[in-house]
Design a protein around this motif. Structure first.
Motif, PDB file in Angstrom:
ATOM      1  N   ARG A 102      28.554  80.739-127.377  1.00  0.00           N
ATOM      2  CA  ARG A 102      29.280  81.214-128.566  1.00  0.00           C
ATOM      3  C   ARG A 102      28.368  81.311-129.784  1.00  0.00           C
ATOM      4  O   ARG A 102      28.589  82.143-130.660  1.00  0.00           O
ATOM      5  CB  ARG A 102      30.453  80.291-128.869  1.00  0.00           C
ATOM      6  CG  ARG A 102      31.667  80.535-128.004  1.00  0.00           C
ATOM      7  CD  ARG A 102      32.904  79.823-128.539  1.00  0.00           C
ATOM      8  NE  ARG A 102      32.751  78.379-128.593  1.00  0.00           N
ATOM      9  CZ  ARG A 102      32.981  77.553-127.582  1.00  0.00           C
ATOM     10  NH1 ARG A 102      33.379  78.028-126.431  1.00  0.00           N
ATOM     11  NH2 ARG A 102      32.828  76.248-127.719  1.00  0.00           N
ATOM     12  N   LYS A 103      27.356  80.469-129.827  1.00  0.00           N
ATOM     13  CA  LYS A 103      26.406  80.500-130.945  1.00  0.00           C
ATOM     14  C   LYS A 103      25.253  81.471-130.678  1.00  0.00           C
ATOM     15  O   LYS A 103      24.293  81.511-131.437  1.00  0.00           O
ATOM     16  CB  LYS A 103      25.838  79.096-131.200  1.00  0.00           C
ATOM     17  CG  LYS A 103      26.873  78.041-131.469  1.00  0.00           C
ATOM     18  CD  LYS A 103      27.465  78.189-132.829  1.00  0.00           C
ATOM     19  CE  LYS A 103      28.423  77.026-133.094  1.00  0.00           C
ATOM     20  NZ  LYS A 103      29.114  77.152-134.335  1.00  0.00           N
ATOM     21  N   ASN A 104      25.335  82.231-129.570  1.00  0.00           N
ATOM     22  CA  ASN A 104      24.292  83.199-129.168  1.00  0.00           C
ATOM     23  C   ASN A 104      22.952  82.532-128.896  1.00  0.00           C
ATOM     24  O   ASN A 104      21.902  83.067-129.222  1.00  0.00           O
ATOM     25  CB  ASN A 104      24.143  84.314-130.205  1.00  0.00           C
ATOM     26  CG  ASN A 104      25.376  85.179-130.274  1.00  0.00           C
ATOM     27  OD1 ASN A 104      25.993  85.470-129.257  1.00  0.00           O
ATOM     28  ND2 ASN A 104      25.744  85.576-131.476  1.00  0.00           N
ATOM     29  N   ILE A 105      23.008  81.354-128.304  1.00  0.00           N
ATOM     30  CA  ILE A 105      21.800  80.645-127.908  1.00  0.00           C
ATOM     31  C   ILE A 105      21.725  80.706-126.388  1.00  0.00           C
ATOM     32  O   ILE A 105      22.527  80.086-125.692  1.00  0.00           O
ATOM     33  CB  ILE A 105      21.830  79.180-128.400  1.00  0.00           C
ATOM     34  CG1 ILE A 105      21.957  79.143-129.912  1.00  0.00           C
ATOM     35  CG2 ILE A 105      20.603  78.426-127.921  1.00  0.00           C
ATOM     36  CD1 ILE A 105      22.209  77.765-130.489  1.00  0.00           C
ATOM     37  N   TYR A 106      20.782  81.487-125.899  1.00  0.00           N
ATOM     38  CA  TYR A 106      20.675  81.702-124.456  1.00  0.00           C
ATOM     39  C   TYR A 106      19.388  81.127-123.870  1.00  0.00           C
ATOM     40  O   TYR A 106      19.208  81.154-122.668  1.00  0.00           O
ATOM     41  CB  TYR A 106      20.750  83.196-124.137  1.00  0.00           C
ATOM     42  CG  TYR A 106      22.067  83.812-124.509  1.00  0.00           C
ATOM     43  CD1 TYR A 106      23.187  83.625-123.717  1.00  0.00           C
ATOM     44  CD2 TYR A 106      22.207  84.567-125.674  1.00  0.00           C
ATOM     45  CE1 TYR A 106      24.401  84.182-124.047  1.00  0.00           C
ATOM     46  CE2 TYR A 106      23.423  85.130-126.012  1.00  0.00           C
ATOM     47  CZ  TYR A 106      24.511  84.935-125.201  1.00  0.00           C
ATOM     48  OH  TYR A 106      25.724  85.470-125.537  1.00  0.00           O
ATOM     49  N   ARG A 107      18.524  80.634-124.695  1.00  0.00           N
ATOM     50  CA  ARG A 107      17.244  80.110-124.219  1.00  0.00           C
ATOM     51  C   ARG A 107      17.336  78.603-124.109  1.00  0.00           C
ATOM     52  O   ARG A 107      17.273  77.890-125.110  1.00  0.00           O
ATOM     53  CB  ARG A 107      16.126  80.536-125.162  1.00  0.00           C
ATOM     54  CG  ARG A 107      15.977  82.041-125.250  1.00  0.00           C
ATOM     55  CD  ARG A 107      14.992  82.404-126.320  1.00  0.00           C
ATOM     56  NE  ARG A 107      13.735  81.735-126.065  1.00  0.00           N
ATOM     57  CZ  ARG A 107      12.563  82.329-126.045  1.00  0.00           C
ATOM     58  NH1 ARG A 107      12.458  83.596-126.281  1.00  0.00           N
ATOM     59  NH2 ARG A 107      11.461  81.643-125.788  1.00  0.00           N
ATOM     60  N   PHE A 108      17.500  78.125-122.877  1.00  0.00           N
ATOM     61  CA  PHE A 108      17.566  76.683-122.661  1.00  0.00           C
ATOM     62  C   PHE A 108      17.080  76.341-121.285  1.00  0.00           C
ATOM     63  O   PHE A 108      16.987  77.164-120.398  1.00  0.00           O
ATOM     64  CB  PHE A 108      19.000  76.157-122.874  1.00  0.00           C
ATOM     65  CG  PHE A 108      20.008  76.715-121.931  1.00  0.00           C
ATOM     66  CD1 PHE A 108      20.226  76.123-120.703  1.00  0.00           C
ATOM     67  CD2 PHE A 108      20.718  77.853-122.253  1.00  0.00           C
ATOM     68  CE1 PHE A 108      21.154  76.634-119.827  1.00  0.00           C
ATOM     69  CE2 PHE A 108      21.658  78.367-121.392  1.00  0.00           C
ATOM     70  CZ  PHE A 108      21.865  77.757-120.169  1.00  0.00           C
ATOM     71  N   SER A 109      16.734  75.070-121.139  1.00  0.00           N
ATOM     72  CA  SER A 109      16.312  74.518-119.862  1.00  0.00           C
ATOM     73  C   SER A 109      17.093  73.222-119.666  1.00  0.00           C
ATOM     74  O   SER A 109      17.288  72.468-120.613  1.00  0.00           O
ATOM     75  CB  SER A 109      14.812  74.237-119.905  1.00  0.00           C
ATOM     76  OG  SER A 109      14.416  73.474-118.801  1.00  0.00           O
ATOM     77  N   MET A 110      17.536  72.979-118.425  1.00  0.00           N
ATOM     78  CA  MET A 110      18.332  71.786-118.180  1.00  0.00           C
ATOM     79  C   MET A 110      17.754  70.998-117.024  1.00  0.00           C
ATOM     80  O   MET A 110      17.405  71.571-115.991  1.00  0.00           O
ATOM     81  CB  MET A 110      19.771  72.171-117.866  1.00  0.00           C
ATOM     82  CG  MET A 110      20.674  70.983-117.726  1.00  0.00           C
ATOM     83  SD  MET A 110      22.402  71.422-117.387  1.00  0.00           S
ATOM     84  CE  MET A 110      22.754  72.487-118.718  1.00  0.00           C
ATOM     85  N   THR A 111      17.612  69.702-117.234  1.00  0.00           N
ATOM     86  CA  THR A 111      17.138  68.813-116.171  1.00  0.00           C
ATOM     87  C   THR A 111      18.006  67.560-116.146  1.00  0.00           C
ATOM     88  O   THR A 111      18.718  67.274-117.103  1.00  0.00           O
ATOM     89  CB  THR A 111      15.676  68.388-116.394  1.00  0.00           C
ATOM     90  OG1 THR A 111      15.571  67.727-117.652  1.00  0.00           O
ATOM     91  CG2 THR A 111      14.732  69.572-116.352  1.00  0.00           C
ATOM     92  N   MET A 112      17.912  66.835-115.067  1.00  0.00           N
ATOM     93  CA  MET A 112      18.638  65.576-114.922  1.00  0.00           C
ATOM     94  C   MET A 112      17.687  64.441-115.248  1.00  0.00           C
ATOM     95  O   MET A 112      16.545  64.415-114.752  1.00  0.00           O
ATOM     96  CB  MET A 112      19.155  65.444-113.483  1.00  0.00           C
ATOM     97  CG  MET A 112      20.021  64.258-113.247  1.00  0.00           C
ATOM     98  SD  MET A 112      21.636  64.370-114.012  1.00  0.00           S
ATOM     99  CE  MET A 112      22.406  65.600-113.001  1.00  0.00           C
ATOM    100  N   ALA A 113      18.123  63.515-116.081  1.00  0.00           N
ATOM    101  CA  ALA A 113      17.297  62.358-116.412  1.00  0.00           C
ATOM    102  C   ALA A 113      17.167  61.471-115.182  1.00  0.00           C
ATOM    103  O   ALA A 113      18.067  61.393-114.355  1.00  0.00           O
ATOM    104  CB  ALA A 113      17.913  61.579-117.559  1.00  0.00           C
ATOM    105  N   LYS A 114      16.037  60.806-115.058  1.00  0.00           N
ATOM    106  CA  LYS A 114      15.780  59.958-113.869  1.00  0.00           C
ATOM    107  C   LYS A 114      16.246  58.555-114.095  1.00  0.00           C
ATOM    108  O   LYS A 114      16.401  58.023-115.083  1.00  0.00           O
ATOM    109  CB  LYS A 114      14.300  59.967-113.544  1.00  0.00           C
ATOM    110  CG  LYS A 114      13.854  61.339-113.106  1.00  0.00           C
ATOM    111  CD  LYS A 114      12.403  61.330-112.786  1.00  0.00           C
ATOM    112  CE  LYS A 114      11.985  62.746-112.379  1.00  0.00           C
ATOM    113  NZ  LYS A 114      10.592  62.875-112.143  1.00  0.00           N
TER     114      LYS A 114
END
Length: 135
Positions: free
Chosen positions: A123-135
């Motif tokens: 909704r905020k027009n933010i499409y650049r992201f990366s997602m990881t799971m914390a260890k």
């Protein structure tokens, strides 16, 4: 002389079940067809191509967000709720549209918060992201 009364032996009354299998089959067909018409909404994520080289990101263009198990968002050692972190990210992206959000999620984080956050980014027009799971 005794009179013998003959009683007719009746077959026990039963509900006809011959068409039960047909009805069950038609119900299965109906529910399969109806479920194919349902639109499942999910989060569309841009996925890199198979042979794409890794992207090099400068540290000044990187925003690191940690999502904790109590559904709080940690950014620059401050805790935010969902609405606040989205406002902060929107302000940062107005300053620098080349920013990339790096999201690290705690494994014990409730799953419903992640789609809410991703839809908020959209909704905020933010499409650049990366997602990881914390260890």
């Amino acid at each position: 002389m005794a009179i013998q009364i003959r009683r007719k032996i009746r077959a026990p009354e039963e509900i006809p079940l011959a068409s039960t299998a047909d009805i069950a089959f038609l119900l299965i067909i109906f529910f399969l067809a109806a479920s194919a018409l349902l639109e499942l909404k999910g989060v569309k994520l841009p996925i890199p191509k198979k042979d794409a080289p890794p992207i090099q990101v400068e540290s000044k263009n990187l925003i690191k967000i940690n999502i904790t198990k109590d559904q709080s968002f940690i950014y620059e050692n401050k805790s935010y709720n969902l609405k606040e972190v989205l406002e902060v990210l929107e302000a940062k992206f107005r300053q620098n549209p080349e920013m990339i959000v790096s999201i690290k999620v705690d494994p014990e984080c409730p799953t419903e918060i992640i789609p809410k956050f991703l839809f908020g980014l959209k909704r905020k027009n933010i499409y650049r992201f990366s997602m990881t799971m914390a260890k």
